[in-house]
Enzyme design. Structure first.
Site, PDB file in Angstrom:
ATOM      1  N   THR A   1       0.820  -1.214   0.000  1.00 14.92           N
ATOM      2  CA  THR A   1       0.000   0.000   0.000  1.00 14.92           C
ATOM      3  C   THR A   1       0.852   1.263   0.000  1.00 14.92           C
ATOM      4  OG1 THR A   1      -0.182   0.025   2.413  1.00 14.92           O
ATOM      5  CG2 THR A   1      -1.873  -1.184   1.203  1.00 14.92           C
ATOM      6  N   ASP A   2       0.189   2.366  -0.342  1.00 14.83           N
ATOM      7  CA  ASP A   2       0.842   3.672  -0.357  1.00 14.83           C
ATOM      8  C   ASP A   2       0.419   4.470   0.880  1.00 14.83           C
ATOM      9  OD1 ASP A   2      -1.742   4.553  -0.898  1.00 14.83           O
ATOM     10  OD2 ASP A   2      -1.320   5.027  -2.995  1.00 14.83           O
ATOM     11  N   LEU A   3       0.777   5.720   0.903  1.00 20.14           N
ATOM     12  CA  LEU A   3       0.479   6.581   2.045  1.00 20.14           C
ATOM     13  C   LEU A   3      -1.028   6.692   2.311  1.00 20.14           C
ATOM     14  CD1 LEU A   3       1.764   8.448   4.157  1.00 20.14           C
ATOM     15  CD2 LEU A   3       1.584  10.309   2.502  1.00 20.14           C
TER      16      LEU A   3
END
Length: 137
Positions: A14-16
């Site tokens: 996942t990203d931020l």
């Protein structure tokens, strides 16, 4: 028959924003294609060692339809759509349940020792044709 390969989304995917980072879908579909080819009896490492040929992605057309999140259970569906002298096309869909969230059409080419496209060896072609028959029903 469609080849199905399950994957769970981990934190590292996942990203931020907590969504699957867009490039990770390419990793997911690569793994699924590799497993499909392996299950058809094609050992890519041996193919490279013994013949000096490899499969390389030539083109990817991708559509991001919905977001996946941490801990989602996904399934990558792969079929073999077409097969020519040196190339084959594999449509792939990543699903969460019944919902498609990512779709791609991937063109793969057979590369010889000189780094150029080369015809698929007859035995490899036969195994890919078997995949094609299985995935078309």
């Amino acid at each position: 028959m469609i080849h199905r390969w399950p994957i769970r989304v981990y934190y590292e995917d996942t990203d931020l924003a907590g969504l699957v980072y867009y490039a990770n879908y390419l990793k997911f579909i690569e793994r699924a294609r590799s497993e499909m080819v392996r299950e058809a009896g094609i050992d890519q490492a041996e193919m490279k060692r013994a013949r000096g040929i490899v499969f390389a992605v030539r083109r990817v057309e991708a559509d991001y339809l919905a977001a996946a999140h941490y801990d989602d259970e996904l399934v990558v569906e792969t079929t073999l759509d077409s097969l020519s002298g040196a190339r084959f096309d594999m449509p792939q869909t990543v699903r969460r349940g019944d919902q498609p969230i990512f779709q791609a059409k991937v063109s793969v080419v057979c590369i010889g020792p000189a780094g150029r496209a080369t015809r698929l060896p007859a035995d490899i072609r036969q195994k890919l044709e078997t995949i094609s028959m299985l995935t078309r029903g």
